[in-house]
Motif scaffolding. Sequence first.
Motif, short mmCIF file in Angstrom:
data_model
loop_
_atom_site.label_atom_id
_atom_site.label_comp_id
_atom_site.label_asym_id
_atom_site.label_seq_id
_atom_site.Cartn_x
_atom_site.Cartn_y
_atom_site.Cartn_z
N ARG A 122 0.83 -1.19 0.00
CA ARG A 122 0.00 0.00 0.00
C ARG A 122 0.87 1.25 0.00
O ARG A 122 0.63 2.21 -0.73
CB ARG A 122 -0.92 -0.02 1.22
CG ARG A 122 -1.60 1.30 1.54
CD ARG A 122 -2.57 1.71 0.47
NE ARG A 122 -3.17 3.01 0.77
CZ ARG A 122 -3.78 3.77 -0.12
NH1 ARG A 122 -3.87 3.35 -1.37
NH2 ARG A 122 -4.32 4.92 0.24
N GLU A 149 2.48 5.64 -4.31
CA GLU A 149 3.54 6.31 -5.06
C GLU A 149 3.44 6.02 -6.54
O GLU A 149 3.83 6.83 -7.38
CB GLU A 149 4.92 5.84 -4.57
CG GLU A 149 5.19 6.07 -3.11
CD GLU A 149 5.35 7.54 -2.76
OE1 GLU A 149 5.54 8.35 -3.68
OE2 GLU A 149 5.27 7.86 -1.56
N ASP A 206 -0.04 7.55 -9.56
CA ASP A 206 0.03 8.60 -10.57
C ASP A 206 1.47 9.01 -10.81
O ASP A 206 1.78 10.18 -11.02
CB ASP A 206 -0.82 9.81 -10.13
CG ASP A 206 -1.19 10.70 -11.30
OD1 ASP A 206 -1.75 11.78 -11.07
OD2 ASP A 206 -0.91 10.31 -12.46
N GLY A 207 2.35 8.05 -10.73
CA GLY A 207 3.75 8.31 -11.05
C GLY A 207 4.47 9.19 -10.05
O GLY A 207 5.43 9.87 -10.40
N ALA A 208 4.04 9.16 -8.79
CA ALA A 208 4.67 10.07 -7.82
C ALA A 208 6.09 9.65 -7.48
O ALA A 208 6.97 10.50 -7.30
CB ALA A 208 3.82 10.15 -6.55
N ASP A 256 8.18 8.17 -9.42
CA ASP A 256 8.92 8.66 -10.57
C ASP A 256 9.19 10.15 -10.41
O ASP A 256 10.30 10.63 -10.64
CB ASP A 256 8.05 8.47 -11.82
CG ASP A 256 8.74 7.65 -12.87
OD1 ASP A 256 8.31 7.70 -14.02
OD2 ASP A 256 9.73 6.97 -12.51
N ALA A 257 8.15 10.87 -10.02
CA ALA A 257 8.28 12.32 -9.88
C ALA A 257 9.27 12.66 -8.77
O ALA A 257 10.03 13.63 -8.88
CB ALA A 257 6.92 12.94 -9.60
N ILE A 258 9.28 11.86 -7.71
CA ILE A 258 10.24 12.10 -6.65
C ILE A 258 11.65 11.88 -7.16
O ILE A 258 12.58 12.63 -6.84
CB ILE A 258 9.95 11.18 -5.44
CG1 ILE A 258 8.74 11.71 -4.70
CG2 ILE A 258 11.14 11.08 -4.51
CD1 ILE A 258 8.41 10.96 -3.44
#
Lengths: 239, 264, 227
Positions: free
Chosen positions: C71, C76, C79-81, C83-85
Amino acid sequence: MEPLVDPDAPAGVTTTDPVVELVDVVAVLGSFPALAGASLVVNRGEIVLLRGPNGAGKSTLLRVCAGLVPLARGEGRVVGCDLRTQRQAVRQRVGLLGHANGLYTDLTVRENVTFWGATVGASTDEINASLERLGLAARLADIPVGRLSAGQKRRTALACLVARRSQVWLLDEPHAGLDAAGRDDLDATLRTAVQSGATVIVASHELERAGSLATRVVDVIGGQVHEHGGPEAESTGAG
Amino acid sequence: MAITAHTDSRSSTDTGRRTRSTGTRFTRALGIATIVLFAAVALFGLLISPADITQGESVRILYIHVGTVWVAYLAFVVTAVSSAAYLWKRTTSLTWDRIAGSSAEIGVLFMAVTLLAGSLWGRLSWGTFWVWDARVTTTAFLFITYVGYLAVRGLGGSHQQRARRSAVVALLAVLEIPLVHFSVKLWRSVHQEASVAGSTDVTLDGSMLFSLVLATVAFTAFYVWFVLHRQRVMAMQDALDDKGLDYALVERRAEGAQSVRGNI
Amino acid sequence: MSVFRIARLVAAKDLRIERRSRVVINQVLPFAALVMVLFAFALDNDDTLERVSPGLIWLATIFSLLVVVQRSFAIETADGALDAIRVAGVDPAGVFLGKSIALALQLLVLEALLTVLAVVLYQAEPSGSGVLVLFATVLPATCGLAFVGTLYGGLAAGTKGRETLLPLLLFPVVAPVLIGATRATEAALGAGGAATSEGWPWIGLLMIFAALFGVGGTLAFGPLIEE
């Protein structure tokens, strides 16, 4: 090399301040060479439009510039940092908005922008300014991102880019899912960003943008970059 | 037409020294020596050395078991050291990664044989297939950990990405295995039960000891031989991938050129 | 931005998401309770249950750990978070520590519930000094589980069928925690006649585990989440 200033371009464009320099870059996804020897130079203050069919390598080109995809061959520098050895530094100075938005769907718009802004130490004022610039401050700020439309999520993601003070904006099909007014708003946002010193590279199918938004258009075909002139050269049909 | 001509001119220089086989004079000599050693081990282990007083013929399994357990742990150490070497100062020499991978492959095999042979020996000697002591349990865990390591190696991506990811996982295993060993040891020391049945220490003498040492040497030679060959095969596979990349690049550029021509 | 500020940011974000979505509270806690009930069905003997209740608590914790880690990284990758991080160049050590802290806090709630259930369902009875041992056990054990969960969860996160790797990688690594925490909890609860003082060597083991994987994870997380 003497600086060339395009009279139609937004203020601040010169050709002696490259923020992106790619030389013969090969980048692979798995074993497929998405970029097969791409070379590109982008100077500060430009708005470059990447055109090309699906599968041409536009997205990969953006991800390479973001420091996400390593170079299999070739050399590259983005905002002065080498793409082989300083990718972490590249990432901190560059913002990528890809097919995904990079948002936390359970958090509100304001909470998302605050989180991303906080990673670079942005103040509450900067965060509010980012929200306002993208027209999110009024109704939408306290709505969980998961409930927004695709266009609204895009705007939230852009607000995060603004809050993070990114120097180069790499946008993959940012106009998708926006209505006409939304697209014009987006273009206005991009022009403002460029006036504040950012550089924008957009991959898009929106051919109309070539005239109204972009200062330069390049074609990405078969994993390689083919330069054109400015939008004027494009409309006269020169190759 | 253009494609085949292009690659022909590059084939013999791109893949490096080895394009046809992974054998060299050294590995051939080593291979022959290994075969001779194994023949000697069979001779001594099965015929010349005597049966044990208490254990009877079943002690002969030990000649295999001890040899394989030594190699299994050696393989583990080699994988760990090679992984560290790969990450150290970013030498980025994929040879270290390939040594780590080949060592792990043969190590997993030897661990399986160790567990099997040990289990059989335990059954013959004390009537139990398994015993919950630190050494046996740690070996079983090492086996599972290495199965996981090999799974991580298979995740894909570029060679450098695979190498870095697996190197990190291997070093985490170096952290984990002593912890497992120590905790199981502490655990079993609390239960002072069946210490005789749980002991794998057997006193050996003379020709039995010699057979044991001979078997250990034979298995080590086999390990080295295997790792050398496997590592070279991996190098060839990687070179093939790169070659594949060249083919793919040519095709991709051709597709691009066509579409540019089509536009004009 | 210092590592600790990033960690606090990420931990706050994870906990805020949980408070908003209540997935752990609504789904994982009931799952853990269900596991405890299923144990009772399988073991079918009150004396046995009371004696092995420490083991059952930690087994249920470890099974639930799998779900909570998945979970933690599902939010993460939705929605590609993550990746965004990575794109944003946020210090991965900070991300690791932040997610570990959030994970640990959620695990503590879980373990509290499981202990209460053990007392209720299996008639486990902590003595007075046993409660101290219990606290001293739960803290390092939970940190250890949170560190390795976040570490291997990051490796297994994302597409391309990596999620199934998580149990294979995680379970061998948590074995020392299972052994140590169970023995220490036995001492705390007096199960099977264990004295309370026998718990302390195990607590030491748990602290070493947590320290080693705290440091190891901080170093290893960055390379492991690289695409």
